[in-house]
Design a protein around this motif. Structure first.
Motif, PDB file in Angstrom:
ATOM      1  N   GLY A  59       0.810  -1.223   0.000  1.00 43.63           N
ATOM      2  CA  GLY A  59       0.000   0.000   0.000  1.00 43.63           C
ATOM      3  C   GLY A  59       0.838   1.265   0.000  1.00 43.63           C
ATOM      4  O   GLY A  59       2.069   1.226   0.027  1.00 43.63           O
ATOM      5  N   PRO A  60       0.178   2.438  -0.002  1.00 43.23           N
ATOM      6  CA  PRO A  60       0.861   3.703  -0.252  1.00 43.23           C
ATOM      7  C   PRO A  60       1.634   4.303   0.922  1.00 43.23           C
ATOM      8  O   PRO A  60       2.501   5.141   0.691  1.00 43.23           O
ATOM      9  CB  PRO A  60      -0.273   4.648  -0.652  1.00 43.23           C
ATOM     10  N   VAL A 109       1.392   4.251   8.547  1.00 46.23           N
ATOM     11  CA  VAL A 109       0.640   3.278   9.344  1.00 46.23           C
ATOM     12  C   VAL A 109       1.370   3.001  10.651  1.00 46.23           C
ATOM     13  O   VAL A 109       0.765   3.012  11.734  1.00 46.23           O
ATOM     14  CB  VAL A 109       0.403   1.969   8.555  1.00 46.23           C
ATOM     15  N   LEU A 110       2.683   2.758  10.584  1.00 46.48           N
ATOM     16  CA  LEU A 110       3.428   2.473  11.820  1.00 46.48           C
ATOM     17  C   LEU A 110       3.418   3.685  12.738  1.00 46.48           C
ATOM     18  O   LEU A 110       3.264   3.537  13.958  1.00 46.48           O
ATOM     19  CB  LEU A 110       4.861   2.049  11.504  1.00 46.48           C
ATOM     20  N   THR A 111       3.573   4.885  12.184  1.00 41.91           N
ATOM     21  CA  THR A 111       3.521   6.103  13.006  1.00 41.91           C
ATOM     22  C   THR A 111       2.173   6.207  13.715  1.00 41.91           C
ATOM     23  O   THR A 111       2.101   6.527  14.912  1.00 41.91           O
ATOM     24  CB  THR A 111       3.760   7.346  12.133  1.00 41.91           C
ATOM     25  N   TYR A 112       1.095   5.904  12.991  1.00 42.36           N
ATOM     26  CA  TYR A 112      -0.248   6.000  13.560  1.00 42.36           C
ATOM     27  C   TYR A 112      -0.470   4.964  14.663  1.00 42.36           C
ATOM     28  O   TYR A 112      -1.014   5.280  15.735  1.00 42.36           O
ATOM     29  CB  TYR A 112      -1.295   5.839  12.455  1.00 42.36           C
ATOM     30  N   SER A 153       7.975   4.802   1.047  1.00 40.12           N
ATOM     31  CA  SER A 153       7.275   5.595   2.074  1.00 40.12           C
ATOM     32  C   SER A 153       8.248   6.180   3.093  1.00 40.12           C
ATOM     33  O   SER A 153       7.957   7.186   3.729  1.00 40.12           O
ATOM     34  CB  SER A 153       6.201   4.751   2.775  1.00 40.12           C
ATOM     35  N   TYR A 154       9.423   5.553   3.238  1.00 39.26           N
ATOM     36  CA  TYR A 154      10.469   6.076   4.125  1.00 39.26           C
ATOM     37  C   TYR A 154      11.450   6.992   3.395  1.00 39.26           C
ATOM     38  O   TYR A 154      12.462   7.405   3.962  1.00 39.26           O
ATOM     39  CB  TYR A 154      11.233   4.928   4.779  1.00 39.26           C
ATOM     40  N   SER A 169      19.089   4.176   7.995  1.00 41.63           N
ATOM     41  CA  SER A 169      19.186   5.543   8.520  1.00 41.63           C
ATOM     42  C   SER A 169      17.914   6.340   8.265  1.00 41.63           C
ATOM     43  O   SER A 169      17.667   7.350   8.919  1.00 41.63           O
ATOM     44  CB  SER A 169      20.381   6.265   7.890  1.00 41.63           C
ATOM     45  N   GLN A 170      17.094   5.902   7.317  1.00 44.19           N
ATOM     46  CA  GLN A 170      15.842   6.598   6.997  1.00 44.19           C
ATOM     47  C   GLN A 170      14.678   6.155   7.892  1.00 44.19           C
ATOM     48  O   GLN A 170      13.623   6.787   7.895  1.00 44.19           O
ATOM     49  CB  GLN A 170      15.444   6.325   5.536  1.00 44.19           C
TER      50      GLN A 170
END
Length: 235
Positions: free
Chosen positions: A42-43, A48-51, A99-100, A114-115
């Motif tokens: 997905g986009p 998602v992980l932050t949320y 996404s990163y 590192s990202q």
């Protein structure tokens, strides 16, 4: 009186996850269980992980976060304990790297790591393999029906499909699982409930509240959460 909401595979679809959670009648003391596969395909896997990490900070909610096979591949790809890292990019992992902010498949592991913020890596490393809340057990893919719980391997719990889905088992639980996408929620009681309804493939994100037995669903690209009584599935 605590309610318990079990949420199926998300695969980087942040918008639908947010609308779903915001549409749940959450009260203090309620529990959210995530069945894994937060990332890939997905986009917005990073979002998602932050949320989910933000939800973990909310004192009034209890979060149980399980590991999916996609998190396991991601960890292995990053050189951390996990399996099948060589399959990560072939299974939608490149969308996660993008996404990163990792734009090149030629990036070195150091550049990639590192990202990714350390709290995301800690989150991935600390995911649970399964969670028991009688009479249910929550797990990403399912269980090997020929083994007791103590003998299940990570491969069983993260990857099993047909052998589990098509057979009864002897565990004293109803298994709530994701992993294998279907058009509709699978109710095969008393053995199993499948909650992966293929959100990332354009279908739906599904969430089952197991105390009142209510299904909450949101379709890909939509904002409205549908509430469906599911108690008759147990009769």
């Amino acid at each position: 009186f605590m309610r318990c909401y079990v949420i199926g595979d998300i695969h980087g679809c942040l918008d639908e996850l947010r609308y779903l959670v915001e549409g749940l009648p959450l009260e203090s003391g309620d529990r959210l269980v995530f069945l894994g596969d937060y990332v890939d395909r997905g986009p917005n896997s990073k979002g998602v992980l932050t949320y989910v990490l933000q939800l973990q900070q909310r004192d009034e909610l209890e979060l149980i976060c399980l590991k999916g096979n996609h998190e396991d591949m991601f960890l292995s790809y990053l050189g951390l304990p996990g399996h099948h890292g060589d399959m990560f990019l072939y299974n939608g992992g490149y969308a996660t790297l993008i996404s990163y902010g990792v734009s090149s498949k030629q990036s070195s592991l150091d550049e990639i790591t590192s990202q990714i913020s350390p709290d995301h890596i800690d989150f991935l490393k600390n995911l649970r393999m399964y969670f028991v809340m009688e009479p249910f057990i929550c797990v990403h893919a399912g269980i090997n029906p020929s083994k007791p719980l103590a003998k299940q391997t990570d491969t069983d719990l993260l990857w099993i499909r047909d052998e589990f889905i098509h057979n009864p088992h002897r565990l004293p639980y109803t298994v709530i699982f994701g992993h294998t996408p279907r058009n509709t929620v699978l109710f095969d009681l008393p053995y199993k409930i499948g909650l992966d309804t293929g959100l990332v493939y354009g279908n739906k994100l599904s969430c089952l509240e197991i105390v009142d037995k209510v299904l909450y669903q949101i379709a890909r690209g939509q904002k409205d959460v549908k509430r469906i009584a599911a108690a008759d599935q147990w009769n």
